[in-house]
Design an enzyme around this catalytic site. Structure first.
Site, mmCIF file in Angstrom:
data_model
loop_
_atom_site.group_PDB
_atom_site.id
_atom_site.type_symbol
_atom_site.label_atom_id
_atom_site.label_comp_id
_atom_site.label_asym_id
_atom_site.label_seq_id
_atom_site.Cartn_x
_atom_site.Cartn_y
_atom_site.Cartn_z
ATOM 1 N N ASN A 45 -11.106 1.581 13.023
ATOM 2 C CA ASN A 45 -9.917 2.089 13.724
ATOM 3 C C ASN A 45 -9.974 1.619 15.179
ATOM 4 O OD1 ASN A 45 -11.498 3.969 15.252
ATOM 5 N ND2 ASN A 45 -11.538 5.285 13.443
ATOM 6 N N ASP A 55 -15.331 2.556 6.726
ATOM 7 C CA ASP A 55 -15.850 2.672 8.092
ATOM 8 C C ASP A 55 -16.964 3.726 8.154
ATOM 9 O OD1 ASP A 55 -16.005 2.382 10.852
ATOM 10 O OD2 ASP A 55 -14.097 3.385 11.273
HETATM 11 N N1 AR6 Z 1 -17.302 -0.503 0.006
HETATM 12 C C1 AR6 Z 1 -16.184 -1.238 -0.193
HETATM 13 N N2 AR6 Z 1 -14.939 -0.739 -0.071
HETATM 14 C C2 AR6 Z 1 -14.819 0.563 0.251
HETATM 15 C C3 AR6 Z 1 -15.943 1.409 0.487
HETATM 16 C C4 AR6 Z 1 -17.218 0.820 0.352
HETATM 17 N N3 AR6 Z 1 -18.337 1.531 0.566
HETATM 18 N N4 AR6 Z 1 -15.464 2.650 0.792
HETATM 19 C C5 AR6 Z 1 -14.124 2.601 0.728
HETATM 20 N N5 AR6 Z 1 -13.715 1.349 0.405
HETATM 21 P P1 AR6 Z 1 -10.086 2.503 4.146
HETATM 22 P P2 AR6 Z 1 -8.042 1.254 5.890
HETATM 23 C C6 AR6 Z 1 -12.366 0.810 0.195
HETATM 24 O O1 AR6 Z 1 -9.291 3.754 4.077
HETATM 25 O O2 AR6 Z 1 -6.963 1.493 4.900
HETATM 26 C C7 AR6 Z 1 -11.028 4.733 8.339
HETATM 27 O O3 AR6 Z 1 -11.047 6.102 8.550
HETATM 28 C C8 AR6 Z 1 -11.234 1.757 -0.055
HETATM 29 O O4 AR6 Z 1 -11.283 2.241 -1.400
HETATM 30 O O5 AR6 Z 1 -11.540 2.593 4.350
HETATM 31 O O6 AR6 Z 1 -8.115 -0.085 6.575
HETATM 32 C C9 AR6 Z 1 -11.005 3.938 9.639
HETATM 33 O O7 AR6 Z 1 -11.734 4.580 10.674
HETATM 34 C C10 AR6 Z 1 -10.048 0.834 0.189
HETATM 35 O O8 AR6 Z 1 -9.826 0.007 -0.972
HETATM 36 O O9 AR6 Z 1 -9.531 1.516 5.324
HETATM 37 C C11 AR6 Z 1 -9.548 3.859 9.940
HETATM 38 O O10 AR6 Z 1 -9.081 5.018 10.595
HETATM 39 C C12 AR6 Z 1 -10.535 -0.052 1.331
HETATM 40 O O11 AR6 Z 1 -11.968 0.125 1.374
HETATM 41 C C13 AR6 Z 1 -8.890 3.775 8.585
HETATM 42 O O12 AR6 Z 1 -9.814 4.375 7.674
HETATM 43 C C14 AR6 Z 1 -9.958 0.277 2.694
HETATM 44 O O13 AR6 Z 1 -9.790 1.690 2.802
HETATM 45 C C15 AR6 Z 1 -8.659 2.362 8.150
HETATM 46 O O14 AR6 Z 1 -7.880 2.384 6.978
#
Ligand code: AR6
Length: 190
Positions: A45, A55
């Site tokens: 973020n 993250d």
């Molecule tokens: N390995 C791979 N992919 C993952 C993992 C993992 N360990 N965990 C989750 N994902 P998101 P965004 C996937 O929400 O939409 C955070 O709070 C998840 O299933 O992590 O870019 C940051 O601080 C999805 O397919 O990222 C920001 O505030 C993908 O990673 C916000 O989320 C991205 O989901 C960013 O949102």
């Protein structure tokens, strides 16, 4: 050890350029914090100080030194990318990027998502990272539509790999099966 040997997931390996290998794009299902590559990308973020989703998982696995280094970076603009060490992660580096929040497609989201992938790959290139792993940026809490995001991700990665002499292997690490299936389907067009 590469990604497919350490993850319990399905793996699909795609060579660029029909056998005349310039680089490899892999689509796997798994957890990006377990992957031993030169750099993993974090969907961060604006603060770069941790959050939920991938993250949170990366910060938990890397330990508090990652947060300490992130404090020196003074945040990140949408579409930009900054690099740190990987600390307790198997990956050497973490490239932190900020993808766009989906707002219906009228706020340059496609360009900004392209910029996130491109700037992350540029940081990898500048830091001699031959192997890079991405999560599906912006398709979690930022709600970018999955198929459209996969098209931007894979187009940007393929274009970059035709030009770079440094990055040799890019792995898309899909956390859930819907994401994995979508990226596999989109990859077949290349
Ligand atoms: N390995 C791979 N992919 C993952 C993992 C993992 N360990 N965990 C989750 N994902 P998101 P965004 C996937 O929400 O939409 C955070 O709070 C998840 O299933 O992590 O870019 C940051 O601080 C999805 O397919 O990222 C920001 O505030 C993908 O990673 C916000 O989320 C991205 O989901 C960013 O949102």
């Amino acid at each position: 050890m590469n990604a497919d040997s350490i993850l319990n997931g399905k793996c699909s390996i795609i060579d660029l350029n029909g056998g005349n290998i310039m680089g490899t794009v892999k689509i796997i299902q798994g957890d990006i914090t377990k992957i031993k590559v030169d750099a993993i990308v974090n969907a961060a973020n604006t603060t770069l100080l941790g959050g939920g989703g991938v993250d949170g998982a990366i910060h938990r696995a890397a330990g508090p030194q990652l947060l300490a280094e992130c404090r020196t970076l003074h945040g990140c603009e949408t579409g930009e990318a900054k690099i740190t060490k990987g600390y307790l992660l198997p990956a050497q580096h973490v490239i932190h990027t900020l993808g766009p929040v989906w707002q219906g497609g009228t706020q340059r989201e496609a360009q900004l998502l392209h910029n996130s992938y491109l700037n992350s790959l540029k940081r990898a290139d500048e830091n001699n990272c031959a192997t890079v792993a991405f999560p599906s940026i912006s398709t979690g809490v930022y709600h970018y539509p999955l198929k459209a995001a996969a098209e931007i991700a894979l187009t940007t990665i393929h274009e970059f790999m035709r030009k770079t002499k440094v990055v040799k292997e890019v792995t898309m690490v899909c956390f859930d099966s819907a994401t994995f299936t979508t990226y596999q389907q989109v990859e077949q067009k290349f």
